[in-house]
Design an enzyme around this catalytic site. Structure first.
Site, mmCIF file in Angstrom:
data_model
loop_
_atom_site.group_PDB
_atom_site.id
_atom_site.type_symbol
_atom_site.label_atom_id
_atom_site.label_comp_id
_atom_site.label_asym_id
_atom_site.label_seq_id
_atom_site.Cartn_x
_atom_site.Cartn_y
_atom_site.Cartn_z
ATOM 1 N N LYS A 120 0.820 -1.222 0.000
ATOM 2 C CA LYS A 120 0.000 0.000 0.000
ATOM 3 C C LYS A 120 0.849 1.264 0.000
ATOM 4 C CE LYS A 120 -1.124 -0.773 4.929
ATOM 5 N NZ LYS A 120 -0.584 -2.159 4.991
ATOM 6 N N ASN A 143 -1.608 6.681 6.758
ATOM 7 C CA ASN A 143 -0.757 5.711 7.449
ATOM 8 C C ASN A 143 0.696 5.859 7.022
ATOM 9 O OD1 ASN A 143 -0.542 3.306 9.195
ATOM 10 N ND2 ASN A 143 0.014 2.245 7.315
ATOM 11 N N HIS A 188 -1.577 -9.373 11.348
ATOM 12 C CA HIS A 188 -2.102 -8.836 12.611
ATOM 13 C C HIS A 188 -3.048 -9.818 13.314
ATOM 14 C CE1 HIS A 188 -0.255 -5.064 11.577
ATOM 15 N NE2 HIS A 188 -0.982 -4.950 10.490
#
Length: 448
Positions: A120, A143, A188
């Protein structure tokens, strides 16, 4: 701070980078607010006390009664909304939100929103470069780099925002012009109970979006499309009309839009199939946002990649060395192993291991067997990675990156590539993935 009526009062929960951007924004807007953080000494506490000494700050265990004074809590991405105090506050009617929700409410220009398990940052940077090449006043962040709220300005013509699943957990309505989930693989799992919860968080990016860009080769990236929602796509296969993909012509491989050949893959400065996918994703996003093709191709030709993302470090004795320290999960490592492994004459010597974050490493087994001559293992979960690999693969355990570089130099043959792509986070041995990559580069340089 005196007690203020709840409908006029907000609390920022978490005083890191995004929390501090919230403080600046709320102060500028004249909104009454306080700050809470679970840590005794949060990273931005000194900055807050210096620049906003009048703001009430509560550090340590979250006080539910204090949180319930507010009508809305802006929760840091680092703190899960499943935190008991936040769950209780929500049950009592307090809205849980975040900086991206607030950004979306105030952004006056179209938003290109990008998430995914991997790539990303590369795609976000590429799309930003394309918009600049097109002469747009573009703001890039989220981010990646600058927090979203710090990007807000009246003269911005286009926002290109990278978003994590953590940020999206508190994003209720992004209303992006174009949104994408580039890819989705296990990551995650120390925060989510499984892929479904992670998938659900990622797909919040499509809420209110006018257009979606889909990875044709990853079904998990496809949202439930509304009747009024247009969709484009990218993939490494031959594209249909109005889609981006790869075509062969006279023995050469091209980036293509439908039947139109756009750019020979050989003209890209970044190597590997995964970087071809990144280029196609950026083209699909830019095209959906109305960027001219000539400007997008100009940006692609000049793009040299991001630090620690399959970054070429140099060549020694016929062996190329690459730093892919940003590969902090299995999916990212797979992309690098398969992308680079299929693009070189020899084999890979892989450096892997670190903090596995509870991941399943079995997905590495087949590509490592196919593309790797050997695997050099480091870090806390080195043994777990080793156990997931084929028994026939050469595996060497070392204690640090200097030893890893020396070992790789002995194992690699001319035509091979050494690839640091750990499939793990770095915090068991390093401050962050940047430090891990920097120390690996120094270890490679020291070989001379």
């Amino acid at each position: 701070m005196s007690l203020i009526a709840s409908d006029q009062f907000r609390i920022v929960v978490g005083l890191g980078k995004s929390g501090m951007s919230l403080v600046r924004f709320l102060a500028k807007q004249g909104v009454a607010f306080a700050v809470a953080d679970t840590r005794a000494n949060p990273p931005e506490l000194a900055t807050l006390q210096r620049d906003f000494p009048y703001v009430d700050v509560r550090c340590g265990e979250l006080d539910v009664d204090f949180l319930c004074r507010a009508s809305e809590l802006y929760v840091s991405p680092g703190l899960t909304v499943a935190t008991p105090a936040l769950v209780e506050a929500a049950l009592r009617g307090v809205k849980l939100s975040g900086d991206i929700d607030l950004f979306a409410r105030h952004a006056k220009a179209p938003i290109i929103a990008i998430t995914g398990s991997n790539a990303k940052s590369t795609v976000t940077t590429l799309v930003g470069d394309m918009a600049q090449a097109a002469g747009k006043r573009v703001a890039v962040g989220g981010n990646l780099g600058t927090p979203a709220l710090d990007l807000l300005a009246d003269d911005v013509e286009l926002y290109v925002i990278e978003l994590s699943s953590f940020q999206l957990e508190t994003t209720h309505q992004l209303n992006a012009e174009v949104a994408t989930v580039l890819n989705l693989s296990e990551d995650h799992m120390d925060r989510y109970s499984g892929i479904p919860g992670y998938h659900q968080a990622k797909h919040r990016i499509f809420r209110g979006a006018r257009q979606a860009v889909i990875n044709r080769q990853d079904a998990l990236t496809r949202p439930l499309l509304r009747d009024d929602m247009r969709a484009g796509s990218f993939g490494l296969d031959v594209p249909d009309l109005n889609a981006f993909g790869l075509r062969q012509e006279a023995g050469a491989k091209y980036l293509a839009f439908g039947q139109t050949l756009l750019l020979p893959v050989s003209e890209l400065k970044v190597r590997g199939a995964h970087n071809q996918a990144n280029a196609l994703a950026a083209l699909a996003l830019g095209h959906a946002a109305g960027l001219p093709m000539a400007a997008m191709l100009e940006a692609l030709r000049g793009f040299t990649g991001l630090a620690h993302r399959c970054q070429w470090l140099g060549e020694r004795n016929g062996v190329a060395w690459y730093d892919d320290s940003k590969a902090t999960n299995v999916g990212a490592a797979l992309a690098a192993i398969e992308g680079l492994g299929s693009d070189i004459a020899g084999k890979l010597v892989l450096v892997a291991g670190g903090d596995g974050k509870g991941a399943d490493f079995s997905g590495l087994r087949a590509p490592v067997s196919r593309y790797c001559r050997a695997v050099v293992l480091i870090g806390r979960d080195a043994q777990r990675v080793a156990q997931a690999l084929d028994e026939q693969v050469v595996k060497v355990h070392v204690n640090d990156l200097n030893a890893a570089a020396r070992c790789c130099a002995e194992l690699a043959e001319p035509g091979d590539a050494v690839l640091l792509s750990p499939a793990c986070a770095s915090l068991d041995m390093f401050r962050n993935y940047e430090e891990r990559g920097r120390l690996f580069a120094q270890a490679v340089e020291a070989l001379a």
